[in-house]
Structures are given as structure tokens and as C-alpha cells.
Write a protein that holds these residues in place. Structure first.
Motif, PDB file in Angstrom:
ATOM      1  N   SER A 182      36.208 -12.380 103.216  1.00 49.26           N
ATOM      2  CA  SER A 182      36.721 -12.513 101.854  1.00 49.26           C
ATOM      3  C   SER A 182      38.155 -13.030 101.885  1.00 49.26           C
ATOM      4  O   SER A 182      38.874 -12.884 102.872  1.00 49.26           O
ATOM      5  N   LYS A 183      38.556 -13.649 100.778  1.00 47.35           N
ATOM      6  CA  LYS A 183      39.905 -14.196 100.654  1.00 47.35           C
ATOM      7  C   LYS A 183      40.542 -13.663  99.381  1.00 47.35           C
ATOM      8  O   LYS A 183      39.907 -13.596  98.341  1.00 47.35           O
ATOM      9  N   TYR A 184      41.812 -13.307  99.474  1.00 46.33           N
ATOM     10  CA  TYR A 184      42.559 -12.867  98.310  1.00 46.33           C
ATOM     11  C   TYR A 184      44.044 -13.017  98.605  1.00 46.33           C
ATOM     12  O   TYR A 184      44.431 -13.466  99.687  1.00 46.33           O
ATOM     13  N   ALA A 185      44.860 -12.680  97.641  1.00 44.56           N
ATOM     14  CA  ALA A 185      46.303 -12.835  97.797  1.00 44.56           C
ATOM     15  C   ALA A 185      47.002 -11.506  97.567  1.00 44.56           C
ATOM     16  O   ALA A 185      46.494 -10.635  96.843  1.00 44.56           O
ATOM     17  N   VAL A 186      48.155 -11.346  98.192  1.00 47.11           N
ATOM     18  CA  VAL A 186      48.976 -10.165  97.954  1.00 47.11           C
ATOM     19  C   VAL A 186      49.421 -10.163  96.503  1.00 47.11           C
ATOM     20  O   VAL A 186      49.783 -11.213  95.940  1.00 47.11           O
ATOM     21  N   THR A 187      49.364  -9.009  95.858  1.00 50.17           N
ATOM     22  CA  THR A 187      49.750  -8.889  94.457  1.00 50.17           C
ATOM     23  C   THR A 187      51.154  -9.446  94.232  1.00 50.17           C
ATOM     24  O   THR A 187      52.081  -9.137  94.969  1.00 50.17           O
ATOM     25  N   GLY A 188      51.283 -10.275  93.189  1.00 46.23           N
ATOM     26  CA  GLY A 188      52.571 -10.866  92.855  1.00 46.23           C
ATOM     27  C   GLY A 188      52.814 -12.222  93.477  1.00 46.23           C
ATOM     28  O   GLY A 188      53.834 -12.864  93.192  1.00 46.23           O
ATOM     29  N   SER A 189      51.901 -12.683  94.325  1.00 44.68           N
ATOM     30  CA  SER A 189      52.091 -13.960  95.008  1.00 44.68           C
ATOM     31  C   SER A 189      52.145 -15.123  94.026  1.00 44.68           C
ATOM     32  O   SER A 189      51.439 -15.147  93.018  1.00 44.68           O
ATOM     33  N   LYS A 190      52.989 -16.098  94.339  1.00 40.98           N
ATOM     34  CA  LYS A 190      53.075 -17.351  93.605  1.00 40.98           C
ATOM     35  C   LYS A 190      52.933 -18.484  94.607  1.00 40.98           C
ATOM     36  O   LYS A 190      53.607 -18.490  95.642  1.00 40.98           O
ATOM     37  N   PHE A 191      52.093 -19.442  94.269  1.00 41.62           N
ATOM     38  CA  PHE A 191      51.832 -20.536  95.193  1.00 41.62           C
ATOM     39  C   PHE A 191      52.178 -21.899  94.590  1.00 41.62           C
ATOM     40  O   PHE A 191      51.658 -22.920  95.015  1.00 41.62           O
ATOM     41  N   THR A 192      53.053 -21.904  93.613  1.00 36.98           N
ATOM     42  CA  THR A 192      53.377 -23.156  92.930  1.00 36.98           C
ATOM     43  C   THR A 192      54.749 -23.692  93.296  1.00 36.98           C
ATOM     44  O   THR A 192      55.194 -24.688  92.738  1.00 36.98           O
ATOM     45  N   GLY A 193      55.433 -23.053  94.245  1.00 35.44           N
ATOM     46  CA  GLY A 193      56.798 -23.479  94.573  1.00 35.44           C
ATOM     47  C   GLY A 193      56.866 -24.848  95.207  1.00 35.44           C
ATOM     48  O   GLY A 193      57.707 -25.674  94.855  1.00 35.44           O
ATOM     49  N   GLN A 194      55.985 -25.123  96.158  1.00 37.03           N
ATOM     50  CA  GLN A 194      55.952 -26.425  96.805  1.00 37.03           C
ATOM     51  C   GLN A 194      54.606 -26.633  97.466  1.00 37.03           C
ATOM     52  O   GLN A 194      53.818 -25.697  97.619  1.00 37.03           O
ATOM     53  N   LEU A 195      54.326 -27.856  97.872  1.00 34.40           N
ATOM     54  CA  LEU A 195      53.109 -28.135  98.612  1.00 34.40           C
ATOM     55  C   LEU A 195      53.135 -27.383  99.933  1.00 34.40           C
ATOM     56  O   LEU A 195      54.191 -27.242 100.552  1.00 34.40           O
ATOM     57  N   TYR A 196      51.988 -26.916 100.368  1.00 36.81           N
ATOM     58  CA  TYR A 196      51.890 -26.112 101.582  1.00 36.81           C
ATOM     59  C   TYR A 196      51.979 -27.006 102.813  1.00 36.81           C
ATOM     60  O   TYR A 196      51.362 -28.068 102.871  1.00 36.81           O
ATOM     61  N   ARG A 197      52.758 -26.584 103.798  1.00 35.99           N
ATOM     62  CA  ARG A 197      52.864 -27.283 105.073  1.00 35.99           C
ATOM     63  C   ARG A 197      53.281 -26.280 106.139  1.00 35.99           C
ATOM     64  O   ARG A 197      53.906 -25.273 105.823  1.00 35.99           O
ATOM     65  N   VAL A 198      52.943 -26.579 107.383  1.00 34.74           N
ATOM     66  CA  VAL A 198      53.320 -25.698 108.487  1.00 34.74           C
ATOM     67  C   VAL A 198      54.185 -26.424 109.510  1.00 34.74           C
ATOM     68  O   VAL A 198      54.677 -25.806 110.448  1.00 34.74           O
ATOM     69  N   ARG A 199      54.359 -27.719 109.346  1.00 29.31           N
ATOM     70  CA  ARG A 199      55.258 -28.516 110.164  1.00 29.31           C
ATOM     71  C   ARG A 199      55.916 -29.560 109.269  1.00 29.31           C
ATOM     72  O   ARG A 199      55.308 -30.059 108.334  1.00 29.31           O
ATOM     73  N   THR A 200      57.163 -29.881 109.548  1.00 36.23           N
ATOM     74  CA  THR A 200      57.836 -30.933 108.801  1.00 36.23           C
ATOM     75  C   THR A 200      58.097 -32.112 109.733  1.00 36.23           C
ATOM     76  O   THR A 200      58.415 -31.932 110.905  1.00 36.23           O
ATOM     77  N   CYS A 201      57.939 -33.312 109.200  1.00 39.86           N
ATOM     78  CA  CYS A 201      58.149 -34.554 109.954  1.00 39.86           C
ATOM     79  C   CYS A 201      59.199 -35.375 109.229  1.00 39.86           C
ATOM     80  O   CYS A 201      58.848 -36.257 108.421  1.00 39.86           O
TER      81      CYS A 201
END
Length: 330
Positions: A182-201
Motif C-alpha cells: 500500500s502507498k500513503y503519505a505522512v499526515t500534513g505532507s505537501k507535494f506541490t513545492g517543486q518537481l521531484y528529483r533525486v539528483r541535480t545536473c
């Protein structure tokens, strides 16, 4: 006798109800967009994990409480303001001419979940073994070590994925249970701040926007193993195909070409079309992975993705002398 709203108020109310969509209301309140089923988490039952509030075009229905209403009532319910104040916010006008002072509503500040993420206990050796097996079975292209390198924390029965802002503050946490899947989010999470990335180029001329965390992990690993590792910036939508925010445009200004590579289903392709329209088709293109999803197609990317990136780099960006895994397959 109850006081009747003026004709001016009724006209403005009707205009708002006919022209302001619920998706626009969510943006104005800095709330997450609906998931693929058209739902968000209840604004009444704040502790729920599974979204139960259905967002329609011009109204809403909270199945957890039975409450429903229009755009104005949604703003009232979420902010605790009056009818007139909600109408003011949605219309950008002042509905009460006699009021000398009106209360201004401001969206709540973004959450800081850094401590929540940092203090969550890491998995025991058994938990690590369980998580490693889950990753191998779920995404054969990846290893648990890859995810750890990308900032994901293996906890006892789940993988915790932090979504950070540009300053490194954790604004949202996605949780994937490795036992129940199952997938869910921690209460209060916001995911609209920026595009998701794990490395920057820094300085990369090409950006690829994919859909979801696992797609992003697979794409990032593939790019790192190819000759494109400094030429392509992998990114993904932080909350699925229904997510697009105008404030993300600034993150993409420096890229000469943007490849939108979302899922091949109807929501994914509708989102691709929308993103290309708002970013401008002169520097954007759409690509559907061969198997419909990037994570399921990445093992063959040397054959289908590398030639496309190479062509983009040579014909549109002006980068030459690319070899290795980026070489087209004849």
C-alpha cells in the motif's frame, strides 16, 4: 425575517459557481490535486490515510462524513471563514460594501517534516532484507542500495521517500509498505513545492519529466549509467498525472528541450498534452514508453530512449560527440 443577499451578491455568487472550478479552488488554497480516482484527503477527518473527498468539476463530496457542497462552501469548511469572506477570496472582489474591514485569509505555511523523517527508526537487518527483496521483485532494474543513494529510508516495514524543497527541507513524505504494497503519505505532507528529483545536473540542456517516484528512480539510474548523465535532468510529477503547478515553470526555464514521458493511459496522456500546451510546444515533446510505463520499459532504454535523446541533443541542442550507451542502436 432573514436578511436577503443583494442582487449584486447573487450575481457574483452565480458567476463564481459557474466559472471557478474545484481544481482552481484547490490551487488557491495550496492543497494537493486529486489522485487518479479524483479524490483528496478529507478536510474534515484530518487523520485519514485513504482519500475520501471526491472532487468534481464544480462541487465536492466527502464520503467519510457525508458532507458536500459547492466551491464557496469548500472554502468556508477549509478555512473557517464566513460566506462573504469565501466569496471574496474566490472572486477577488469585496462583496460587502458596508464592511470597513475584512479579514484576510492566508494559506497555512508549508509543513516542515524534516524531523519526522530524520527520527523515524531505520530498519533492522531483517527489515533491510525484506525491503531489498521487495525492491528487487517490484523494480528489477533497481536495488535497495540505489534507493538509499537517492535518499529513500528503509524502515522496518516500509520505504520512506522524502520530498524536499530547494532548501532541502522535507515538505512531504511518501510511504510504501513493503508488506502490503500500500502507498500513503505522512499526515500534513505537501507535494506541490517543486518537481521531484533525486539528483541535480547543473547546466543540463535537456529535462525529462516522468510520472511518479519509481519512474524517476529508474530514469535517474539509467541516465547515470549512460553518456547522458550530465546532459539530462530527470524529474517527475510529485503527485501523479493530475498534478501541474504554474510555479514549476520557473524550474524549467533553463532547459532548451523538455521531454514529457508520462504513462500511456488516458490520465497520463491528458496530462502530457496539458503540460506541452502550458510550456510551449516549440521546446517540448511527448514520448510514451514502449510498455506504457517508464519503470517497466527502462531495461530496454538503450534501444528506444537513447536514440531519441541523442537526436534531441544533436539536432536541437547542438551537442556532438556522444558515445557509449547513448549511441543509437541500428
Amino acid at each position: 425575517m432573514a436578511r436577503r443577499r443583494s442582487d449584486f451578491d447573487n450575481s457574483l455568487r452565480d458567476h463564481v459557481k459557474e466559472t471557478v472550478t474545484m481544481h482552481r479552488v484547490l490551487e488557491m488554497l495550496s492543497l494537493e490535486p486529486p489522485d487518479r480516482s479524483g479524490k483528496i484527503k478529507s478536510i474534515i477527518n484530518h487523520g485519514e490515510r485513504t482519500p475520501s473527498l471526491h472532487i468534481y468539476s464544480y462541487h465536492w463530496h466527502d464520503f467519510s462524513s457525508g458532507q458536500r457542497g459547492d466551491q464557496i462552501e469548500f472554502v468556508q469548511q477549509y478555512t473557517g471563514c464566513s460566506y462573504r469572506e469565501a466569496l471574496d477570496k474566490l472572486s477577488g472582489a469585496t462583496t460587502s460594501r458596508t464592511s470597513k474591514r475584512r479579514r484576510e485569509w492566508k494559506p497555512p505555511p508549508p509543513p516542515d517534516l524534516t524531523a519526522t523523517f530524520d527520527t523515524e527508526p531505520e530498519a533492522s537487518p531483517l527489515g533491510i532484507q525484506r525491503a531489498a527483496g521487495y525492491v528487487t521483485a517490484k523494480w528489477p532494474f533497481l536495488t535497495l542500495g540505489d534507493l538509499i543513494d537517492f535518499g529513500v529510508k528503509p524502515c522496518e516495514t516500509a520505504l520512506w521517500s522524502p520530498h524536499r524543497d530547494m532548501k532541502g527541507v522535507v515538505r512531504g513524505i511518501k510511504i510504501r509498505d513493503v508488506v502490503s504494497n500500500s502507498k500513503y503519505a505522512v499526515t500534513g505532507s505537501k507535494f506541490t513545492g517543486q518537481l521531484y528529483r533525486v539528483r541535480t545536473c547543473p547546466g543540463a540542456p535537456v529535462a525529462i519529466i516522468c510520472e511518479g517516484e519509481s519512474d524517476l528512480w529508474c530514469l535517474t539510474k539509467w541516465c547515470q549509467q549512460s553518456q547522458f548523465r550530465t546532459l539530462v535532468q530527470p524529474m517527475s510529477l510529485p503527485a501523479g498525472a493530475g498534478t501541474w503547478r504554474t510555479e514549476w515553470h520557473g524550474e524549467l526555464e533553463s532547459f532548451k528541450t523538455i521531454i514529457v514521458m508520462l504513462d500511456g493511459d488516458i490520465p497520463g496522456q491528458a496530462a502530457s498534452k496539458h503540460i506541452m500546451q502550458v510550456l510551449g510546444e516549440a521546446r517540448t515533446g511527448s514520448l510514451i514508453p514502449p510498455h506504457g510505463r517508464l519503470a517497466e520499459s527502462i531495461s530496454e532504454a538503450d534501444h528506444w530512449l537513447a536514440p531519441i535523446i541523442r537526436r534531441v541533443l544533436t539536432e536541437h541542442v547542438g551537442v556532438d560527440h556522444i558515445s557509449g550507451p547513448g549511441t543509437p542502436v541500428v
